[in-house]
Each structure stands twice: as structure tokens, then as C-alpha cells.
Design a protein around this motif. Structure first.
Motif, short mmCIF file in Angstrom:
data_model
loop_
_atom_site.label_atom_id
_atom_site.label_comp_id
_atom_site.label_asym_id
_atom_site.label_seq_id
_atom_site.Cartn_x
_atom_site.Cartn_y
_atom_site.Cartn_z
N PRO A 1 33.41 28.29 37.28
CA PRO A 1 34.98 28.98 37.15
C PRO A 1 34.98 29.96 38.01
O PRO A 1 33.72 30.91 37.94
N VAL A 2 35.54 30.12 39.19
CA VAL A 2 35.78 31.20 39.60
C VAL A 2 37.46 32.47 40.08
O VAL A 2 38.46 31.86 39.77
N PHE A 3 37.09 33.30 39.76
CA PHE A 3 38.51 34.34 39.06
C PHE A 3 39.05 34.98 40.34
O PHE A 3 39.92 35.86 40.09
N VAL A 4 37.87 35.14 41.15
CA VAL A 4 38.72 35.99 42.88
C VAL A 4 40.08 35.01 42.88
O VAL A 4 40.07 34.24 43.40
N PRO A 5 40.88 36.44 43.02
CA PRO A 5 42.08 35.75 43.20
C PRO A 5 42.23 34.79 44.40
O PRO A 5 42.78 33.87 44.24
N ALA A 6 41.58 35.48 45.55
CA ALA A 6 41.86 34.97 46.07
C ALA A 6 41.05 33.42 47.16
O ALA A 6 41.66 32.51 47.75
#
Ligand SMILES: N[C@H](CCC[C@H](N)C(=O)O)C(=O)O
Length: 283
Positions: free
Chosen positions: A127-132
Motif C-alpha cells: 500500500p502507498v500512503f503518500v497523499p500525492a
């Protein structure tokens, strides 16, 4: 009476999330958006949550490539329930042999394991949580974000599984305003590519209930990438452990996220419903 040509398809579902699968191997062109919408219409066509096309893979170690279209004709980068159905389709086709193989999705290569009980276990990536990178354009890289939605503060987590997800924790999914808050959040400019909105009720540290209002499809009976995103967000918020049974309206998926730097594994069913032919109008 206009001429038409038959288009063979397989109707399938993964925990009630339903698909039309068509074989475009051999370099056949992608279906035009208008055909996707017609085929997906539950009155004028066959009806599906997503269309899945099986295509030739350019990746040496992959059995096939596939692409994903939502019912509104929009393409998607990930579809967990669809990936299991692609795996089952390739096994029945004979293109995939043995109990382990790889398939090439728009979000990257997926490792497939066919389990003895007939379910499929898939590596869904990290999963990727970095908003951008979700993308979500508001706030920093926090486990919980808040937006004013319809005059009230709404708290949620965000994650990308290759496709964008927002996860709202609720006390009771049956009473959750899925069809009001789902579209409201999808319409926010902070989600420039739209978003799949999950509503999660934590029953125990290893069991949740989940409903998902999907981008391009509305509420579905199950969302595989949504189940992965919900567990990832809730683990990050300290609300669940790393192996969770996710109970969706159409069935249960087993989601495991062994460590922050490990991929998420999703296990669940893939079901053939019927085969058919669709009359595609020809000019
Ligand atoms: N509506 C999603 C694609 C389908 C995801 C879902 N059916 C799943 O099983 O992951 C999107 O536009 O990102």
C-alpha cells in the motif's frame, strides 16, 4: 437491421463483484468506451461492475496481461476480485499451468497461488500512503485526514493499491450513508482521479465488515483492492492486527499484511457464472 458480429464472453464474479471477461489475445484492439458502457448496461447489455480484457503479456514471466474498465467506461489500475477471476480464467483456458503463476496487471505483476480449497491467493503489492501518490491533495502523510463534507467533518485514511482508496471507520456498516458520502467524497477536488470509498466497521482486531462505493461503478458487493486498502489504513491507525477477515456483502476475503515493507496478500473465491455471446454492431 444493422449487421453484427458475435463477441464471446465469460461472466464471472469474485465474492459478488461481477465481471465480463473477454479474450483479446492475438492483438485484438481494446473495446471502445461506448461498447464497454453498452456491454455493462444491465438492461441493454450484459451488465458488470467491471470489464476485464485478457491480452498478450510482454513480461516474460507472466502468463497474460489484463486490463480493467469500470461500468462507466473509465479504466482502472487495479481490481483484486477481478485479478482472481483472471487467474481462474487462465487456469481453465490452460494458459496457466501449475498452482503458482504470474499475471500482468495495469498496477504491476501479481503473484498467484491456487489454494487447495479452490480459493486464489494473490500478492497485491505494498500500500502507498503518500497523499500525492494516492492521489489525494490535502494534508500531510498522516494516518487520518479530515475534510468538511456536506457541512460536517469527515475523518478517513487514504491508501493506493495501484488505485485510489479512502477508508471511513463507522460504528455500523448497515447504517452507513454509503450512497450519500461515497459520491460526495468522490466529487472532492482533493481526489483529482476520483476515489473508491470504503466504510469499515471493526468487529475485532482480526475481523471487519466493509462496504465500498467504487469509483466508476457505485456500491459493489465486494471490492478486493478496497479490502486491502481498508486493512492497510486500519493497521496504520492501530485499529486491527495484520491478518484480517474482511466481511463484505458478497463474501469474505482474507487479507494479510505481514509488515510495513511487505506486500499485502488477498485470498478469496473466483466463480464462473455463464458463457455467452454479445452481438457487437458492425458498420
Ligand atoms: N472501481 C475500481 C476498480 C475495481 C476495483 C474492485 N472491483 C476490486 O475488486 O478491487 C477503480 O476504479 O479503482
Amino acid at each position: 437491421m444493422s449487421a453484427s458480429r458475435p463477441l464471446h464472453f465469460s461472466k464471472m464474479h469474485g465474492a459478488g463483484n461481477d465481471f465480463v471477461v473477454i479474450d483479446l489475445r492475438g492483438g485484438q484492439p481494446a473495446p471502445p468506451a461506448a461498447l464497454v458502457r453498452t456491454l455493462g448496461d444491465r438492461h441493454f447489455g450484459v451488465g458488470f461492475d467491471q470489464l476485464l480484457t485478457i491480452e498478450d503479456s510482454h513480461a516474460l514471466d507472466c502468463v497474460a496481461r489484463y486490463r480493467i474498465w469500470n461500468g462507466d467506461g473509465s479504466p482502472a489500475q487495479q481490481c483484486g476480485n477481478g485479478a482472481r477471476c483472471v487467474a481462474a480464467w487462465l487456469r481453465r483456458d490452460g494458459a496457466a499451468t501449475g498452482s503458482r503463476f504470474r499475471i500482468d496487471s495495469p498496477a504491476g505483476v501479481i503473484d498467484v497461488e491456487c489454494l487447495p480449497d479452490g480459493r486464489y491467493s494473490l500478492g497485491m503489492g505494498r500500500p502507498v500512503f503518500v497523499p500525492a501518490r494516492v492521489p489525494f491533495h490535502a494534508g500531510g502523510d498522516a494516518p487520518v485526514h479530515e475534510l468538511l463534507v456536506e457541512g460536517s467533518p469527515l475523518r478517513f485514511g487514504v491508501a493506493s493499491m495501484g488505485n485510489p482508496h479512502a477508508v471511513v471507520e463507522v460504528d455500523n456498516v448497515d447504517a452507513a450513508p454509503v450512497h450519500r458520502l461515497g459520491p460526495a467524497l468522490q466529487a472532492r477536488p482533493e481526489f483529482p482521479e476520483g476515489v473508491n470509498v470504503g466504510f469499515a466497521q471493526v468487529l475485532a482486531r482480526d475481523r471487519i465488515r466493509l462496504r465500498v462505493f467504487e469509483r466508476g461503478a457505485g456500491e459493489t458487493l465486494a471490492c478486493g483492492s478496497g479490502a486491502c486498502a481498508a486493512v492497510a489504513v486500519l493497521v496504520r491507525q492501530g485499529r486491527v492486527d495484520r491478518a484480517v477477515q474482511v466481511e463484505l456483502p458478497g463474501g469474505t476475503l482474507a487479507i494479510t499484511w505481514p509488515a510495513d515493507d511487505a506486500p499485502i496478500t488477498m485470498a478469496g473465491p473466483a466463480t464462473f457464472v455463464f458463457e455467452g455471446e454479445f452481438a457487437v454492431a458492425t458498420p
